[in-house]
Design an enzyme around this catalytic site. Structure first.
Site, mmCIF file in Angstrom:
data_model
loop_
_atom_site.group_PDB
_atom_site.id
_atom_site.type_symbol
_atom_site.label_atom_id
_atom_site.label_comp_id
_atom_site.label_asym_id
_atom_site.label_seq_id
_atom_site.Cartn_x
_atom_site.Cartn_y
_atom_site.Cartn_z
ATOM 1 N N SER A 306 0.813 -1.215 0.000
ATOM 2 C CA SER A 306 0.000 0.000 0.000
ATOM 3 C C SER A 306 0.848 1.267 0.000
ATOM 4 O O SER A 306 1.572 1.547 -0.947
ATOM 5 C CB SER A 306 -0.963 -0.049 1.187
ATOM 6 N N ASP A 317 10.335 5.551 -9.964
ATOM 7 C CA ASP A 317 9.924 6.174 -11.226
ATOM 8 C C ASP A 317 10.577 7.532 -11.444
ATOM 9 O O ASP A 317 10.777 7.969 -12.586
ATOM 10 C CB ASP A 317 8.400 6.327 -11.270
ATOM 11 N N LYS A 331 -0.574 -4.319 -3.072
ATOM 12 C CA LYS A 331 -1.857 -3.878 -2.529
ATOM 13 C C LYS A 331 -2.061 -2.424 -2.962
ATOM 14 O O LYS A 331 -1.594 -1.497 -2.327
ATOM 15 C CB LYS A 331 -1.859 -4.011 -1.003
#
Length: 560
Positions: A306, A317, A331
């Site tokens: 999460s 990224d 998740k």
């Protein structure tokens, strides 16, 4: 019967209200006919649910708990959706609030049930228990006059927690001190989500266990402490290692705020995409970073989930740091907590998380959400789910659910024998005994083993391997078979071989057990020193230190 009818009328009134709400808030993109069809299906379903509820409540052969029957109906309705869409009763709703706020009314201790007794396993500095002089290893025997013998751990926790300002009396037994009584006042306990931070071998290390309302301040404070330590040492940190292993996640805003400490202002962190066009939203950082240039490594494993995946995915990224460990849990579902009557709540999945490069964090497993009556509209899937995405520096990263690390390092698994020793509390109890007998804070690991083996004998600890347990189950149902005596001889030989393998397993784990014992004894004296010992032999920490110490290797990973 009259009570059942009243419950049914209440249930149907709530159901009718749901139908009205559904009608008023039908998605605007639906055509009139589609909206009418959905409205009819909702009315039909709620009417059937009400009828079944009434019939079962009034006519089932045994007496039923009406409230539990209602909860079961709700649970059954939510079960086919996803594991995170759940109904929370009053107690569960309160516990969720404590978890996300890292705050509760208590005295600041952690407890465990070991061999039928309740032991204090940690005492948080600055809170009532620590100020009163309670210690790790205290055995709690009584709370407010209630004897704890045969009380479950959950029941004991209930007795300790309560309203802030309300007094609490605990009777404890302490080695070499006899019986003591502590009279405390409960306080609103606010625990840091940073479990340990500091300079370790020249690297700034931060262990973050969850993302709560104050995680930004916790990590910010940890960074300030690392800078202060570095200033005293005369050398700047060689890098920052943010440990998100075993971190189950938490609040979205906290993930964005923690990320903002390391990436440029206005950097994209995550986007959420829901069912309707208007539910898409992107989150960016809103403040200048505190550490924008220092080399950064994030440690993740298969239980990082999460919010931990949001931070990891954004850092990867944006090419801000490297990820080391295992592919994370996957998740990536957004839960909205909707307050319901009677202090209950609905934790409802309303959207999905995507990283800045567009990767879906959620691990979609074929058939994972299927049920006997499929309630989810089938979705098209593109390829095998392992699409290629590009970071800001055009590095390749891959989808497929979860966040894949830049460097894969699997932590060695703990032996089943050592795991049982921990689970049964043998390491903890032995460490208490050693500390009480005057063993120093840095005992010799190998010298501990003879005393520990004797301790296990005195506590009647026995370990059976997984294969032995399966063999025992087989023997319980074995009727002698057709081979008679010969079959029994073969089985006895098998039993002997399994025992030989068990002894080999125990002997093979001896070194790891000795190291674990030393760390446990040190933990009783100095928890931070114990954590440093663990990190010294942690393969992920060592790999992070190796890469952060090699500027060229670090740069190649980020700019291949």
């Amino acid at each position: 019967m009259k009570q059942h009818s009243g419950d049914h009328r209440l249930f149907m009134a709530c159901a009718a209200a749901l139908v009205i709400v559904f009608h008023l808030y039908s998605p605007p993109s639906l055509s009139a006919k589609a909206a009418d069809d959905r409205y009819f299906s909702a009315v039909k379903g709620i009417e059937l649910l009400g009828d079944v509820y009434r019939e079962v409540a009034e006519n089932y052969v045994d007496t039923l708990s009406i409230s539990r029957l209602s909860y079961s109906a709700i649970d059954g309705m939510l079960e086919p959706l996803d594991p995170y869409t759940v109904f929370l009763d009053e107690e569960q709703s309160r516990e969720l609030g404590e978890l996300t706020n890292s705050q509760y009314a208590g005295i600041g201790i952690t407890i465990a049930s070991i061999e039928g007794s309740i032991f204090v396993t940690s005492v948080e500095k600055g809170w009532p228990a620590a100020k009163a002089g309670m210690r790790v290893g205290d055995r709690i025997t009584e709370i407010n006059g209630v004897q704890l013998k045969k009380k479950s751990l959950d029941r004991v926790r209930e007795l300790i927690k309560g309203n802030a300002g309300v007094p609490l009396a605990l009777a404890v037994a302490r080695r070499n001190s006899g019986h003591l009584t502590f009279r405390l006042l409960r306080e609103e306990i606010r625990l840091s989500t940073v479990t340990f931070s500091g300079l370790v071998d020249g690297f700034g290390y931060i262990g973050l266990e969850s993302f709560g309302t104050r995680s930004f301040e916790d990590v910010q404070k940890a960074l300030a402490g690392i800078r202060e330590e570095a200033a005293h040492s005369g050398s700047p940190p060689k890098g920052i290692i943010l440990d998100l292993r075993e971190n189950p996640g938490g609040l979205l805003d906290a993930a964005v705020d923690v990320t903002s400490l390391f990436v440029p202002e206005e950097s994209p962190v995550v986007s959420i995409r829901g069912r309707s066009a208007g539910s898409t939203k992107s989150y960016t950082t809103k403040r200048p970073p505190e550490e924008s240039d220092i080399p950064l490594a994030i440690l993740i494993n298969a239980r990082s989930a999460s919010a931990a995946e949001i931070v990891s995915g954004a850092v990867q990224d944006l090419d801000r740091g490297i990820l080391i460990g295992e592919r994370s849990f996957g998740k990536g579902l957004v839960q909205s907590v909707i307050n319901l009557p009677y202090d209950s709540a609905l934790k409802l999945t309303t959207a999905k998380y995507y990283t800045p490069s567009g990767r879906l964090i959620q691990k979609e497993e074929n058939g994972a959400l299927a049920s006997a009556r499929d309630v989810l509209t089938p979705r098209k899937r593109d390829g095998d789910g392992h699409e290629v995405f590009r970071t800001a520096a055009k590095r390749k990263v891959y989808g497929g659910g979860g966040i894949a690390p830049d460097i894969t390092v699997e932590a060695p698994g703990e032996s089943a024998y050592l795991d049982q020793l921990r689970y049964r509390g043998m390491l903890f109890l032995f460490s208490l005994e050693q500390a009480a007998s005057g063993v120093g804070a840095s005992p010799d690991s190998a010298a501990l083993m003879p005393a520990f083996n004797h301790f296990l004998e005195n506590h009647d600890f026995s370990y059976r391997s997984a294969d032995q347990k399966r063999f025992d189950l087989f023997m319980e149902s074995f009727d002698g078979g057709e081979g008679g005596k010969k079959s029994l001889q073969v089985l006895e030989a098998g039993r002997d071989e399994l025992e030989r393998l068990r002894k080999m397993e125990v002997a093979g784990a001896a070194e790891d057990v000795a190291v674990a014992l030393r760390e446990e004894i040190v933990r009783l004296c100095d928890p931070k020193a114990a954590r440093r010992l663990e990190l010294a032999r942690d393969p992920l920490f060592r790999k992070a230190a190796e890469v952060l110490s090699a500027p060229r290797q670090y740069a190649r990973l980020l700019r291949p």
